[in-house]
Design a protein around this motif. Structure first.
Motif, PDB file in Angstrom:
ATOM      1  N   UNK A 102       0.957  -1.191  -0.380  1.00  0.00           N
ATOM      2  CA  UNK A 102       0.068  -0.076  -0.062  1.00  0.00           C
ATOM      3  C   UNK A 102       0.790   1.492   0.086  1.00  0.00           C
ATOM      4  N   UNK A 103       0.411   2.396  -0.245  1.00  0.00           N
ATOM      5  CA  UNK A 103       0.898   3.565  -0.481  1.00  0.00           C
ATOM      6  C   UNK A 103       1.540   3.805   1.059  1.00  0.00           C
ATOM      7  N   UNK A 146      12.750   9.094   7.308  1.00  0.00           N
ATOM      8  CA  UNK A 146      12.392  10.367   7.165  1.00  0.00           C
ATOM      9  C   UNK A 146      11.553  10.744   5.750  1.00  0.00           C
ATOM     10  N   UNK A 147      12.194  10.106   4.889  1.00  0.00           N
ATOM     11  CA  UNK A 147      11.707   9.626   3.380  1.00  0.00           C
ATOM     12  C   UNK A 147      10.441   9.282   3.416  1.00  0.00           C
ATOM     13  N   UNK A 148      10.126   8.245   4.197  1.00  0.00           N
ATOM     14  CA  UNK A 148       8.623   7.677   4.249  1.00  0.00           C
ATOM     15  C   UNK A 148       7.683   8.796   4.978  1.00  0.00           C
ATOM     16  N   UNK A 149       8.339   9.337   5.964  1.00  0.00           N
ATOM     17  CA  UNK A 149       7.212  10.471   6.503  1.00  0.00           C
ATOM     18  C   UNK A 149       6.851  11.818   5.655  1.00  0.00           C
ATOM     19  N   UNK A 150       7.814  11.765   4.570  1.00  0.00           N
ATOM     20  CA  UNK A 150       7.683  12.633   3.580  1.00  0.00           C
ATOM     21  C   UNK A 150       6.615  12.146   2.420  1.00  0.00           C
ATOM     22  N   UNK A 202       7.885   8.712  -6.289  1.00  0.00           N
ATOM     23  CA  UNK A 202       6.814   8.334  -5.267  1.00  0.00           C
ATOM     24  C   UNK A 202       7.037   7.078  -4.569  1.00  0.00           C
ATOM     25  N   UNK A 203       7.837   6.015  -5.144  1.00  0.00           N
ATOM     26  CA  UNK A 203       8.090   4.725  -4.778  1.00  0.00           C
ATOM     27  C   UNK A 203       9.583   4.645  -4.902  1.00  0.00           C
ATOM     28  N   UNK A 204      10.192   4.159  -3.850  1.00  0.00           N
ATOM     29  CA  UNK A 204      11.685   3.755  -3.845  1.00  0.00           C
ATOM     30  C   UNK A 204      11.691   2.580  -3.509  1.00  0.00           C
ATOM     31  N   UNK A 205      12.739   1.763  -4.444  1.00  0.00           N
ATOM     32  CA  UNK A 205      12.802   0.376  -4.403  1.00  0.00           C
ATOM     33  C   UNK A 205      14.362  -0.088  -4.204  1.00  0.00           C
ATOM     34  N   UNK A 206      14.793  -0.598  -2.880  1.00  0.00           N
ATOM     35  CA  UNK A 206      16.058  -0.770  -2.546  1.00  0.00           C
ATOM     36  C   UNK A 206      16.365  -2.297  -2.180  1.00  0.00           C
TER      37      UNK A 206
END
Length: 302
Positions: A25-26, A176-180, A151-155
């Motif tokens: 989910x988002x 922090x990125x997720x909170x943003x 909008x989506x970060x895959x690592x």
């Protein structure tokens, strides 16, 4: 944010990913864990469009599978190994990566300043990538993956081989990125990192065995955990006991997964007496993520 149905990929006779259904989910932080060869990297590469599935389909950012290439323009990807150019500076690598996405040089420079400040690399922007530490290289790779403002970060195992302090700093950045507002999918070999995810998926033999929050996985764990602190340090002293499914030795304590707590306690007491061990401390403790995944892996083998 991500919806995958029946994803399957084989390399010759080896089925790397076997009919995986996945929903992220988002604004989730979805952690993908499992033993080496479980299929994690292959699954991630199919999601990112780097390899085509033999069967199944992927939908990203709410767009239909037919529009998935458009959606991938809003995705940042960080591969398993550092793959930027060591003979370029930090800024030159960022410019190169941004140009691949068609960004104007002015836009890249503005975004790079913001991200380098966030990652703590601003003072190193003129340093060659080859001269960065392992943790700093990973931050540079993360910076390059963020320059498109995804909008989506895959690592894919972004902290593998990085020292513990750098791993902590890296995860602070992810939070922090997720909170943003960025949705994050991350594979990791470290169970302490799995604890930090909002949702954890366990892969084994190409299949997604289970997917739940860390708290949910612990709540539904069907076994009990015994911790034994004893002077005897033989790693195998509690293996094969009645009621004990698995026993591991960590420094100064043994950790036992028990299917029958009462039988396990009695068997442990008997083994300690047989070995002449006195003053041992035996107590029940909550399961860790490692306990859960050891049990899941052994269940799959069985």
């Amino acid at each position: 944010m991500i919806s995958a149905s029946g994803l399957t990929k084989a390399f010759g006779s080896n089925v790397a990913v076997d009919g995986v259904d996945l929903h992220v989910p988002e604004q989730d932080i979805f952690g993908l864990v499992g033993p080496d060869g479980a299929g994690k990297t292959t699954l991630i590469r199919m999601i990112c469009g780097l390899i085509a599935p033999d069967r199944g389909e992927v939908s990203l950012l709410g767009l239909a599978p037919s529009q998935v290439e458009k959606a991938r323009g809003k995705m940042g990807y960080m591969p398993q190994r550092f793959s930027l150019y060591g003979d370029l500076t930090v800024m030159e690598n960022i410019y190169f990566f941004g140009a691949m996405y068609g960004l104007a040089k002015k836009t890249i420079r503005q975004r790079a300043e913001e991200i380098l400040a966030l990652t703590g690399l601003l003072d190193f922007k003129d340093r060659l990538a080859d001269n960065l530490s392992g943790g700093m290289k990973q931050k540079l790779a993360l910076t390059c993956s963020l320059v498109t403002r995804p909008a989506l970060l895959v690592l894919d195992e972004p902290t593998y081989g990085v020292d513990p302090q750098s791993r902590k700093e890296f995860w602070r950045l992810l939070y922090r990125l997720n909170r943003e507002g960025i949705t994050i999918v991350v594979s990791t070999p470290y169970m302490d990192e799995a604890e930090l995810c909002k949702t954890v998926g366990f892969m084994n033999r190409g299949r997604l065995v289970t997917s739940a929050s860390p708290a949910g996985l612990k709540r539904d764990f069907p076994y009990r955990i015994l911790e034994v602190r004893a002077a005897a340090g033989d790693p195998g002293m509690f293996r094969g006991l009645a009621g004990v499914l698995d026993a591991a030795f960590y420094g100064d304590k043994h950790r036992l997964i028990a299917s029958d707590l009462r039988a396990a306690r009695q068997a442990v007491a008997g083994r300690l007496a047989a070995w002449g061990v006195r003053d041992a401390a035996v107590r029940e403790v909550p399961p860790s993520m490692e306990d859960i995944f050891v049990a899941l892996a052994e269940k799959e083998v069985g």
